[in-house]
Design a protein around this motif. Structure first.
Motif, short mmCIF file in Angstrom:
data_model
loop_
_atom_site.label_atom_id
_atom_site.label_comp_id
_atom_site.label_asym_id
_atom_site.label_seq_id
_atom_site.Cartn_x
_atom_site.Cartn_y
_atom_site.Cartn_z
N ALA A 243 27.93 22.64 79.84
CA ALA A 243 29.18 23.27 79.39
C ALA A 243 29.34 24.66 79.96
CB ALA A 243 29.22 23.32 77.87
N GLY A 244 28.58 24.97 81.01
CA GLY A 244 28.71 26.29 81.60
C GLY A 244 27.78 26.44 82.78
N ALA A 245 27.99 27.47 83.55
CA ALA A 245 27.16 27.75 84.72
C ALA A 245 27.16 29.25 84.96
CB ALA A 245 27.68 26.99 85.94
N THR A 246 26.59 30.00 84.00
CA THR A 246 26.65 31.46 84.08
C THR A 246 25.88 32.00 85.27
OG1 THR A 246 24.79 31.61 82.52
CG2 THR A 246 27.02 31.75 81.61
N SER A 247 24.91 31.23 85.81
CA SER A 247 24.16 31.69 86.98
C SER A 247 24.72 31.12 88.28
CB SER A 247 22.69 31.29 86.84
OG SER A 247 22.54 29.89 86.88
N GLY A 248 25.86 30.46 88.21
CA GLY A 248 26.46 29.85 89.39
C GLY A 248 26.46 28.35 89.32
N PRO A 251 23.40 24.75 92.56
CA PRO A 251 21.94 24.80 92.50
C PRO A 251 21.32 24.53 93.86
CG PRO A 251 22.74 22.76 91.54
CD PRO A 251 23.95 23.62 91.80
N PRO A 252 20.14 25.10 94.16
CA PRO A 252 19.48 24.86 95.44
C PRO A 252 19.18 23.38 95.67
CG PRO A 252 18.46 26.71 94.28
CD PRO A 252 19.40 26.07 93.32
N ALA A 253 18.86 22.65 94.58
CA ALA A 253 18.60 21.21 94.68
C ALA A 253 19.40 20.50 93.60
CB ALA A 253 17.12 20.92 94.52
N ALA A 254 20.24 19.57 93.99
CA ALA A 254 21.06 18.85 93.01
C ALA A 254 20.28 17.78 92.28
CB ALA A 254 22.27 18.22 93.69
N GLU A 255 19.12 17.39 92.82
CA GLU A 255 18.25 16.38 92.20
C GLU A 255 18.95 15.03 92.07
OE1 GLU A 255 15.21 17.07 91.82
OE2 GLU A 255 15.14 19.25 91.72
N LEU A 256 19.82 14.69 93.01
CA LEU A 256 20.58 13.45 92.90
C LEU A 256 19.68 12.22 92.92
CD1 LEU A 256 23.66 14.23 95.18
CD2 LEU A 256 23.45 14.45 92.70
N THR A 257 18.65 12.23 93.76
CA THR A 257 17.77 11.06 93.83
C THR A 257 17.09 10.82 92.49
OG1 THR A 257 17.35 11.44 96.17
CG2 THR A 257 15.79 10.04 95.00
N ARG A 258 16.58 11.87 91.88
CA ARG A 258 15.92 11.73 90.58
C ARG A 258 16.91 11.24 89.52
NH1 ARG A 258 11.14 14.23 88.69
NH2 ARG A 258 11.13 15.51 90.59
N ILE A 259 18.14 11.76 89.57
CA ILE A 259 19.14 11.38 88.57
C ILE A 259 19.47 9.90 88.65
CG2 ILE A 259 21.57 11.67 87.92
CD1 ILE A 259 21.24 14.67 88.60
N PHE A 260 19.73 9.38 89.87
CA PHE A 260 20.12 7.97 89.92
C PHE A 260 18.91 7.05 89.77
CE2 PHE A 260 19.68 8.38 94.69
CZ PHE A 260 18.81 7.32 94.93
N PHE A 261 17.75 7.45 90.31
CA PHE A 261 16.58 6.57 90.23
C PHE A 261 16.09 6.43 88.79
CE2 PHE A 261 12.01 5.59 90.76
CZ PHE A 261 12.13 4.43 91.52
N GLN A 262 16.20 7.50 88.00
CA GLN A 262 15.76 7.46 86.61
C GLN A 262 16.92 7.24 85.64
OE1 GLN A 262 12.99 10.48 85.43
NE2 GLN A 262 11.77 10.27 87.29
N GLN A 263 18.07 6.88 86.19
CA GLN A 263 19.23 6.47 85.40
C GLN A 263 19.60 7.50 84.33
OE1 GLN A 263 19.54 2.06 84.74
NE2 GLN A 263 17.33 2.13 85.17
N MET A 264 19.58 8.75 84.74
CA MET A 264 19.96 9.83 83.84
C MET A 264 21.48 9.96 83.77
SD MET A 264 17.15 12.60 85.11
CE MET A 264 15.39 12.37 84.77
N ARG A 265 21.95 10.61 82.73
CA ARG A 265 23.38 10.82 82.54
C ARG A 265 23.67 12.32 82.59
NH1 ARG A 265 21.66 6.78 79.28
NH2 ARG A 265 22.84 4.83 79.29
N VAL A 266 24.74 12.67 83.26
CA VAL A 266 25.22 14.04 83.28
C VAL A 266 26.58 14.04 82.60
CG1 VAL A 266 25.91 16.01 84.68
CG2 VAL A 266 23.96 14.58 85.40
N HIS A 267 26.68 14.74 81.50
CA HIS A 267 27.90 14.70 80.68
C HIS A 267 28.49 16.11 80.58
CE1 HIS A 267 30.80 13.37 77.86
NE2 HIS A 267 30.14 12.32 77.45
N GLY A 268 29.67 16.30 81.15
CA GLY A 268 30.38 17.56 81.00
C GLY A 268 30.96 17.70 79.61
#
Length: 322
Positions: A243-248, A251-268
């Motif tokens: 719900a925010g990004a006060t540091s910008g 990110p240097p690494a989006a970690e997309l491979t980890r997110i899809f391989f471990q079936q994580m959810r990103v919820h705004g």
């Protein structure tokens, strides 16, 4: 009337545009009402406004402030819901593409009086003071929605709150502990880690530290600086609520491979609805949970409070009173 407002915008020196003085009494459109402000709290949004994020020169002068508690026109004690949706919108007002927050298109709450749509007035529980209630409509409501609407957490689950110290993070720690979640928190500051435990975290760690266990969900408002750690700290199938990004927001690494391989959810998640604000107020009333207040200042000292937001020295909410 007395007000605290943005007279000019400066991205590098936001407080240079802050003015404490007089503004005309607010006009009241059809379907709107006036609330006499007793207390209002500061949010990062107010600093972003002074930097020109979401607020243009053509809208100046603009009274700052999203949050307020006060008296309606009949003398009832009320909260102000800061999300202004289109009159024709139905359903979750945070999803209205034409929505705005107070102090973006409409004058804000750092004033003796504020006008809002009648539907944006929510009853304040008698057990909450005006100062306490003024903390709820933005930071605490954002944390409430992240935890109870978006995260999918169940009692006994483990949640990581990144960046203990700010209004949303301290609210999330307190609410999560009261709801029966295991709470981890992080901060670069040792004193803030100690205080995070005092307000409800089971354990607090230095930013980026390996946690004892993987977590079921992460409450993420820091952004680029903590994103990779958030992803790496989560169990397969877990949820990051951001719900925010006060540091910008890059990110240097989006970690997309980890997110899809471990079936994580990103919820705004953004703010909360009027119904959620009412539910939050009732939750606070029933449980006895109260906002952590870093400082209470008279409104003519708003610059002091905003400076604490700019330099990151606050822990909890800063409330301005009239």
């Amino acid at each position: 009337m007395f007000a605290v407002y943005a007279g000019s915008i400066d991205a590098q020196d936001p407080l240079s545009g802050l003015v404490v003085g007089e503004r005309p009494d607010p006009e009241v459109p059809d379907g709107w009402t006036t609330v006499t402000v007793k207390a209002a709290s500061i949010n990062h949004h107010d600093v972003w406004s002074l930097r020109g994020v979401g607020l243009g020169e053509k809208s100046l002068p603009m009274i700052l402030g999203c949050d307020a508690a006060g008296l309606d026109e009949d003398g009832n004690e009320v909260l102000v819901h800061a999300v202004i949706s289109d009159p024709s919108w139905r359903g979750d007002e945070t999803l209205d593409p034409r929505r705005s927050l107070l102090s973006e298109r409409h004058q804000g709450t750092f004033a003796e009086r504020v006008t809002v749509p009648m539907r944006n007035v929510v009853a304040k529980p008698a057990g909450l003071s005006f100062t306490e209630a003024a903390c709820l409509p933005t930071a605490w409501l954002t944390a409430y929605r992240m935890l109870f609407t978006q995260s999918g957490l169940k009692q006994g689950d483990t949640v990581l709150v990144q960046g203990a110290g700010g209004g949303v993070a301290t609210a999330a720690i307190t609410l999560a502990r009261a709801a029966g979640f295991r709470v981890y928190a992080t901060s670069r500051d040792e004193d803030k880690r100690t205080r995070a435990v005092e307000i409800g975290a089971h354990e607090a760690f230095e930013s980026g530290a390996r946690l004892p266990t993987k977590v079921d969900a992460v409450i993420e408002t820091v952004g680029a600086a903590t994103w990779s750690h958030s992803v790496k700290s989560m169990r397969p199938g877990g949820t990051i609520v951001i719900a925010g990004a006060t540091s910008g927001d890059a990110p240097p690494a989006a970690e997309l491979t980890r997110i899809f391989f471990q079936q994580m959810r990103v919820h705004g998640s953004t703010m909360g609805t009027r119904d959620e604000l009412h539910a939050l107020a009732q939750f606070m009333d029933v449980t006895g949970v109260r906002p952590l207040i870093d400082a209470e200042l008279p409104m003519d000292r708003a610059a002091e409070g905003l400076e604490k937001v700019v330099d990151g020295s606050l822990f909890g909410k800063i409330v301005l009173t009239l």
